[in-house]
Design an enzyme around this catalytic site. Structure first.
Site, mmCIF file in Angstrom:
data_model
loop_
_atom_site.group_PDB
_atom_site.id
_atom_site.type_symbol
_atom_site.label_atom_id
_atom_site.label_comp_id
_atom_site.label_asym_id
_atom_site.label_seq_id
_atom_site.Cartn_x
_atom_site.Cartn_y
_atom_site.Cartn_z
ATOM 1 N N ASN A 273 4.006 21.394 48.215
ATOM 2 C CA ASN A 273 3.355 22.575 47.661
ATOM 3 C C ASN A 273 2.247 22.942 48.649
ATOM 4 O OD1 ASN A 273 2.004 24.514 46.244
ATOM 5 N ND2 ASN A 273 1.758 23.298 44.381
ATOM 6 N N ARG B 98 7.587 24.513 46.777
ATOM 7 C CA ARG B 98 7.218 25.445 45.720
ATOM 8 C C ARG B 98 6.847 26.769 46.386
ATOM 9 N NH1 ARG B 98 1.510 26.409 43.143
ATOM 10 N NH2 ARG B 98 2.110 27.833 41.494
ATOM 11 N N HIS C 205 4.697 30.173 36.509
ATOM 12 C CA HIS C 205 4.902 28.863 35.857
ATOM 13 C C HIS C 205 6.352 28.695 35.417
ATOM 14 C CE1 HIS C 205 0.414 29.016 34.505
ATOM 15 N NE2 HIS C 205 0.511 28.266 35.602
ATOM 16 N N ARG D 223 -9.896 32.862 34.847
ATOM 17 C CA ARG D 223 -9.290 34.202 34.829
ATOM 18 C C ARG D 223 -9.465 34.833 33.451
ATOM 19 N NH1 ARG D 223 -3.939 31.971 37.002
ATOM 20 N NH2 ARG D 223 -4.417 31.557 39.179
ATOM 21 N N ASP E 76 -13.581 23.946 32.760
ATOM 22 C CA ASP E 76 -12.838 22.738 32.420
ATOM 23 C C ASP E 76 -12.893 22.510 30.904
ATOM 24 O OD1 ASP E 76 -12.276 19.907 31.930
ATOM 25 O OD2 ASP E 76 -12.302 19.717 34.111
ATOM 26 N N VAL F 49 -4.329 21.157 29.415
ATOM 27 C CA VAL F 49 -4.933 21.405 28.095
ATOM 28 C C VAL F 49 -3.887 21.191 26.996
ATOM 29 C CG1 VAL F 49 -6.082 23.112 26.636
ATOM 30 C CG2 VAL F 49 -6.569 23.060 29.092
ATOM 31 N N GLU G 77 6.648 19.822 37.300
ATOM 32 C CA GLU G 77 7.190 20.863 38.174
ATOM 33 C C GLU G 77 7.764 20.285 39.468
ATOM 34 O OE1 GLU G 77 3.376 22.600 37.163
ATOM 35 O OE2 GLU G 77 4.275 24.568 37.493
HETATM 36 P P1 ADP Z 1 -3.504 23.085 36.985
HETATM 37 O O1 ADP Z 1 -3.259 24.438 36.401
HETATM 38 O O2 ADP Z 1 -4.556 23.062 38.036
HETATM 39 O O3 ADP Z 1 -2.239 22.318 37.330
HETATM 40 P P2 ADP Z 1 -3.756 21.176 34.802
HETATM 41 O O4 ADP Z 1 -2.430 21.432 34.179
HETATM 42 O O5 ADP Z 1 -3.979 19.858 35.443
HETATM 43 O O6 ADP Z 1 -4.180 22.321 35.783
HETATM 44 O O7 ADP Z 1 -4.844 21.397 33.658
HETATM 45 C C1 ADP Z 1 -6.213 21.321 33.927
HETATM 46 C C2 ADP Z 1 -6.957 21.572 32.637
HETATM 47 O O8 ADP Z 1 -6.585 20.562 31.692
HETATM 48 C C3 ADP Z 1 -8.464 21.518 32.764
HETATM 49 O O9 ADP Z 1 -9.070 22.600 32.071
HETATM 50 C C4 ADP Z 1 -8.825 20.226 32.063
HETATM 51 O O10 ADP Z 1 -10.056 20.297 31.455
HETATM 52 C C5 ADP Z 1 -7.748 20.156 31.007
HETATM 53 N N1 ADP Z 1 -7.650 18.789 30.490
HETATM 54 C C6 ADP Z 1 -7.238 17.673 31.117
HETATM 55 N N2 ADP Z 1 -7.375 16.574 30.313
HETATM 56 C C7 ADP Z 1 -7.890 17.041 29.133
HETATM 57 C C8 ADP Z 1 -8.270 16.437 27.904
HETATM 58 N N3 ADP Z 1 -8.156 15.128 27.715
HETATM 59 N N4 ADP Z 1 -8.741 17.229 26.930
HETATM 60 C C9 ADP Z 1 -8.879 18.546 27.099
HETATM 61 N N5 ADP Z 1 -8.545 19.183 28.240
HETATM 62 C C10 ADP Z 1 -8.063 18.454 29.244
#
Ligand code: ADP
Length: 403
Positions: free
Chosen positions: A7, A91, A180, A241, A283, A332, A385
């Site tokens: 990627n 990707r 996605h 965003r 986050d 999330v 992915e």
């Molecule tokens: P990306 O889009 O960069 O691939 P991810 O799928 O890894 O992102 O998701 C990142 C998000 O997931 C962040 O907002 C992070 O806070 C959230 N996240 C990760 N672990 C938890 C958790 N235990 N509880 C709530 N949110 C989480």
């Protein structure tokens, strides 16, 4: 067959080395700060400790060479020689209308990806650097490209067109593409298999909620609508965003604040969403911590995020005239039981009943979080992915070998 998944971003590059006999990850890593004399290569052979190396890596060709070197390193390597790599899968964010599935790279495919630079100026040029860098380092190794947009190419015109002059679509390809796609495709298939039901008989909404977030309406196995549009800015409220806003805000704010188009673009993509409303963070973990500590802005950010997601799920149930399966995935979606609970609590009108205990358990893997009697089955399915990219690459290369 050993497949390297890449990627490539403009200044970073993530990689995973797969042995496809058992879909085992042999090693993974990333190169960051490409273009600098202090670039960082992080590398983790499966089951061993991570190694970090600082080196001058001025462009992607050197980055790929470094990756190959470490993969065959005497002490840390996982391959005897770089000739053990049978294929590379990339990707690629934007496949426009040209690609509705993954393809083997050839000159025509490269020309087409280049033609799409305008639609994904931050992503496609970087992917192209990755493809060319692999070609320079391993000229005989076949490459496959897997597009984020491909899965959504089944959307009908009524979902993918914007109600604006059609000439803009015909001349400039202004339409909704969705992103996605590899994730929505993967979790929808996995959900059907997990439930032991044919995907072609299900009305499903998949919610990929990470830093970027989108949901998709999947009817009989095909994407019929998705929340991201011509770019990943449309749709749900995300980490940084905005998601959907009134487009007239753009010229209004530009006038009032004397902003340039680039500045507004940056505001909507990088300084909006959870970040803007909470004033704290993009986050979700930090938002939840602040909510627990009683921070009102964090509560508002969370409420808006959840409300906008729930409205999309409801609208997709209307689009498909029903809903059988709701899937949560990505950072999330997989981890925030509070978010899932808040969304599901107000979807009872669909006959959806959350199993609160199953939802709050800290579990891994595919799982059901709705009650046995719920009319909508709610699932948490971890996305993967990279595995989709490896599988598509494997399938296409195998088919070519057999042909
Ligand atoms: P990306 O889009 O960069 O691939 P991810 O799928 O890894 O992102 O998701 C990142 C998000 O997931 C962040 O907002 C992070 O806070 C959230 N996240 C990760 N672990 C938890 C958790 N235990 N509880 C709530 N949110 C989480």
């Amino acid at each position: 067959m050993n497949i390297l998944v890449i990627n490539a971003g403009s200044s970073s590059l993530k990689f995973l080395m797969y042995n496809m006999v058992n879909e085992e990850v042999l090693a993974s890593g990333r190169v960051e700060r490409i273009g600098m004399d202090s670039a960082i290569l992080s590398y983790e052979p499966a089951g061993r400790t991570e190694i970090r190396e600082v080196a001058e890596i001025l462009e992607h060709t050197t980055a790929i060479r470094k990756v190959l070197d470490i993969l065959v390193h005497k002490e840390h390597g996982v391959l005897a020689s770089s000739s053990d790599i049978d294929a590379v899968g990339h990707r690629v964010v934007h496949g426009g209308e040209s690609f509705s599935s993954s393809v083997i790279v050839n000159e025509e495919v490269k020309r087409e990806i280049k033609r799409l630079f305008d639609l994904a100026p931050l992503h496609n040029p970087a992917h192209m650097l990755g493809i060319n860098a692999v070609e320079l380092n391993m000229p005989d190794v076949p490459q496959v490209v897997v597009f984020d947009t491909a899965f959504h190419q089944t959307m009908p015109a009524k979902s993918y067109l914007y109600p604006i002059p059609l000439v803009l679509y015909r001349k400039h390809q202004v339409r909704r593409y969705g992103f996605h796609g590899t994730s929505h495709d993967y979790v929808s298939e996995r959900a059907a298999r997990f439930l032991g039901k044919p995907l072609v008989e299900l009305k499903m909404v998949t919610c990929h909620i990470g830093n970027g977030a989108s949901c998709a309406a999947i009817l009989n196995g095909q994407s019929v609508d998705t929340s991201m549009g011509m770019t990943p800015l449309e749709g749900l409220m995300m980490g940084t965003r905005s998601g959907d806003i009134d487009p007239a805000i753009v010229p209004y704010v530009m006038g009032k604040e004397e902003l340039t188009m680039n500045e507004v673009n940056s505001m909507l993509n990088k300084h909006s969403g959870l970040m803007a409303i909470s004033g704290l963070s993009s986050d979700m973990r930090e938002i939840q911590q602040s909510m627990a500590a009683g921070d009102g802005s964090a509560v508002l950010a969370f409420d808006m995020y959840e409300y906008r997601l729930r409205k999309y799920i409801g609208s997709y149930a209307a689009a498909m005239n029903g809903l059988d399966v709701l899937v949560f995935t990505a950072g999330v979606g997989e981890n925030s039981s509070i978010l899932r609970e808040s969304v599901c609590r107000n979807l009872t009108f669909l006959g959806l009943e959350l199993d609160e205990e199953a939802n709050s358990q800290r579990a891994h893997g595919d799982r059901v979080i709705s009650t046995v009697g719920s009319r909508v089955t709610v699932l948490v399915i971890p996305t993967n992915e990279e595995l989709v990219i490896a599988r598509d690459t494997y399938r296409l290369i195998l088919a070519r070998q057999k042909a």
